[in-house]
Scaffold this motif. Sequence first.
Motif, short mmCIF file in Angstrom:
data_model
loop_
_atom_site.label_atom_id
_atom_site.label_comp_id
_atom_site.label_asym_id
_atom_site.label_seq_id
_atom_site.Cartn_x
_atom_site.Cartn_y
_atom_site.Cartn_z
N PRO A 76 0.80 -1.23 0.00
CA PRO A 76 0.00 0.00 0.00
C PRO A 76 0.83 1.27 0.00
N LEU A 77 2.13 1.15 0.22
CA LEU A 77 2.99 2.31 0.34
C LEU A 77 4.32 2.03 -0.34
N LEU A 78 4.77 2.98 -1.16
CA LEU A 78 6.02 2.82 -1.88
C LEU A 78 6.86 4.07 -1.72
N ARG A 79 8.16 3.89 -1.88
CA ARG A 79 9.07 5.02 -2.08
C ARG A 79 9.30 5.17 -3.58
N GLU A 80 9.71 6.35 -3.98
CA GLU A 80 9.99 6.58 -5.39
C GLU A 80 11.02 5.57 -5.88
N GLY A 81 10.72 4.92 -6.99
CA GLY A 81 11.61 3.93 -7.55
C GLY A 81 11.31 2.52 -7.12
N VAL A 83 -12.72 -23.60 -15.44
CA VAL A 83 -11.86 -22.50 -15.85
C VAL A 83 -10.57 -23.06 -16.41
N GLU A 84 -10.23 -22.63 -17.59
CA GLU A 84 -9.01 -23.11 -18.25
C GLU A 84 -7.89 -22.08 -18.22
N GLU A 85 -8.23 -20.80 -18.37
CA GLU A 85 -7.20 -19.76 -18.46
C GLU A 85 -7.74 -18.47 -17.85
N ALA A 86 -6.82 -17.70 -17.25
CA ALA A 86 -7.16 -16.41 -16.67
C ALA A 86 -6.21 -15.37 -17.24
N GLY A 87 -6.74 -14.19 -17.54
CA GLY A 87 -5.93 -13.11 -18.09
C GLY A 87 -6.27 -11.79 -17.44
N VAL A 88 -5.28 -10.89 -17.38
CA VAL A 88 -5.47 -9.57 -16.78
C VAL A 88 -4.73 -8.55 -17.64
N THR A 89 -5.34 -7.37 -17.80
CA THR A 89 -4.75 -6.27 -18.54
C THR A 89 -4.93 -5.00 -17.74
N LEU A 90 -3.83 -4.26 -17.53
CA LEU A 90 -3.86 -3.01 -16.77
C LEU A 90 -3.85 -1.82 -17.70
N LEU A 91 -4.61 -0.79 -17.31
CA LEU A 91 -4.56 0.47 -18.02
C LEU A 91 -3.32 1.25 -17.58
N ALA A 92 -2.65 1.90 -18.50
CA ALA A 92 -1.42 2.62 -18.19
C ALA A 92 -1.69 3.78 -17.25
N THR A 93 -0.77 4.02 -16.32
CA THR A 93 -0.84 5.11 -15.35
C THR A 93 0.41 5.96 -15.51
N PRO A 94 0.28 7.29 -15.47
CA PRO A 94 1.48 8.14 -15.59
C PRO A 94 2.49 7.86 -14.49
N TYR A 95 3.76 8.02 -14.83
CA TYR A 95 4.89 7.83 -13.91
C TYR A 95 4.90 6.41 -13.33
N THR A 96 4.57 5.44 -14.16
CA THR A 96 4.60 4.04 -13.74
C THR A 96 5.13 3.21 -14.90
N THR A 97 6.07 2.34 -14.60
CA THR A 97 6.58 1.39 -15.58
C THR A 97 6.12 -0.01 -15.20
N TYR A 98 5.95 -0.86 -16.19
CA TYR A 98 5.34 -2.17 -15.98
C TYR A 98 6.25 -3.27 -16.52
N SER A 99 6.10 -4.43 -15.93
CA SER A 99 6.75 -5.64 -16.40
C SER A 99 5.74 -6.79 -16.29
N PRO A 100 5.31 -7.35 -17.45
CA PRO A 100 5.74 -7.07 -18.83
C PRO A 100 5.26 -5.70 -19.32
N ALA A 101 5.96 -5.19 -20.33
CA ALA A 101 5.66 -3.86 -20.83
C ALA A 101 4.29 -3.75 -21.46
N CYS A 111 4.58 -3.34 -11.09
CA CYS A 111 4.36 -1.91 -11.33
C CYS A 111 5.39 -1.14 -10.52
N ARG A 112 6.18 -0.32 -11.19
CA ARG A 112 7.22 0.48 -10.54
C ARG A 112 6.84 1.95 -10.62
N SER A 113 6.70 2.58 -9.47
CA SER A 113 6.33 3.99 -9.41
C SER A 113 7.59 4.84 -9.46
N THR A 114 7.61 5.81 -10.36
CA THR A 114 8.81 6.63 -10.57
C THR A 114 8.66 8.06 -10.07
N ARG A 115 7.50 8.37 -9.46
CA ARG A 115 7.32 9.74 -8.93
C ARG A 115 6.39 9.67 -7.72
#
Length: 461
Positions: A75-80, A95-113, A135-139
């Motif tokens: 619930p809490l992160l430091r920058e980076g 259920v055979e397969e589950a998938g998830v897709t995230l909407l892009a958020t500013p100042y956030t990098t994702y893996s996988p891209a 999800c990596r928060s950069t600000r």
Amino acid sequence: MSEPHLAPHRLVGRWRVTPAHVRSLGLGVLLVAAGVTLRRPDAVVLGAPLLLVALWASTRRPRTDPVVDAKVGHPLLREGQATTWQVAVAAHPDVEEAGVTLLATPYTTYSPASRSLSVAVEADGTTPATASIVCRSTRWGRRPLGPATVALTSPLGAFRWEPQPVSLPAISTVPLPDSFTARVAVPRPDGLVGQNRSHHPGDGGELDQIRPFRFGDRLRRVHWPVSVRTGELHVTATHADQDSEILLLVDAMHDIGQSEGIGGAGSSLDNAVRAAGAIAEHYLRAGDRVGLIVLGARDLPPVTAAAGPHHLRRLLDALARTTVADGTVSDEKRLRSQLRHHVAAGTLAVILTPAISPDVLAHAVGLSRRGISVVTVDTLPTHLATADIPLERLAEIASSATEHPRETRLAWRLRLLERSREMARARESGVPIVPWAGPGTLDLVLRDLGRRSRAPRVVSR
């Protein structure tokens, strides 16, 4: 910093027929019917597999809803720092397969891209299938991750379980404080117990003088060499060790420059927030009391001065909720009301501002005239403090810079001239203004303020 426990969010949805299943069933029936009616064996050969697969999938229609939980790892992160957006699917026979897709958020990098991930779900097992996107928060700031789209498919892809887009609570990214140290004590400590040398005598560790013994002095204070030489008891007197109150005023009326997150160029508000976090962390570790007022911030009450490691968490949370003012009339009224705050005697007021708002500099001058020790830290980015700004940097000042670059550059030169004049007036009134430079930024200023505090002066009440 301790983190509260994050409870998973249970997703609710229902099974729906997929378009592929409808096409397979409709095309299979059409081809088989046409082949029988028109006596075309080739049509029957083409349509029969589609029809059989569709009928087989229909017989395996899911009857129960799966158990799907979504949560954010921290619930809490430091920058980076990074966290995970997780979806856990319990074992389910349909259920055979589950998938998830995230909407892009500013100042956030994702893996996988691609921000998309799919995992296979076991029909009968004890371990739930987990899909995690890093999800990596950069600000710094309050940042929602998502919303996210979650989908589960049955065998053969005939049915899909899809809830509404999932929006989890926003997580706080607290600023990563710059490195800061101050070897000079606060000019006028006026607390109870601390590590700063006071001008008043008392129990402490720094020698004040050696004086004759008086009734009430402790025997352990007796200075025997002087007592033996003079034939009269003498004791050592020390300065009292007291704590200080530090008041941080962060100017959020303007945000000059472009923020590129951690590791990149910072705006004026980035510099102010990170510098405030560094100063607060330094003085709280020294045992002093630190308060915070964000000038121009909406729905952000001032943080009362207190001490201790838990108070650092409160200060960083308040800094993470800082937003720049919109420049409306209500923001100007809010700023004027915030500038009427009470400042106790002996407080060190540290104002972090890009020196664009004249009201903030006027407030610094007013505090100094009342006898308050004031230090103004210039947070304007260095590359924007010069008149000759490259064309690619003009967009950081105004949105219309690309259409009118010459007019924008001329307007900024005029604003810098006004800024220099206002800063010169503040310095003439006794308010020191220093650029933020990390460790040692306040040393020379605090030393001068300490000398000035011991000299007689006239103040206005």
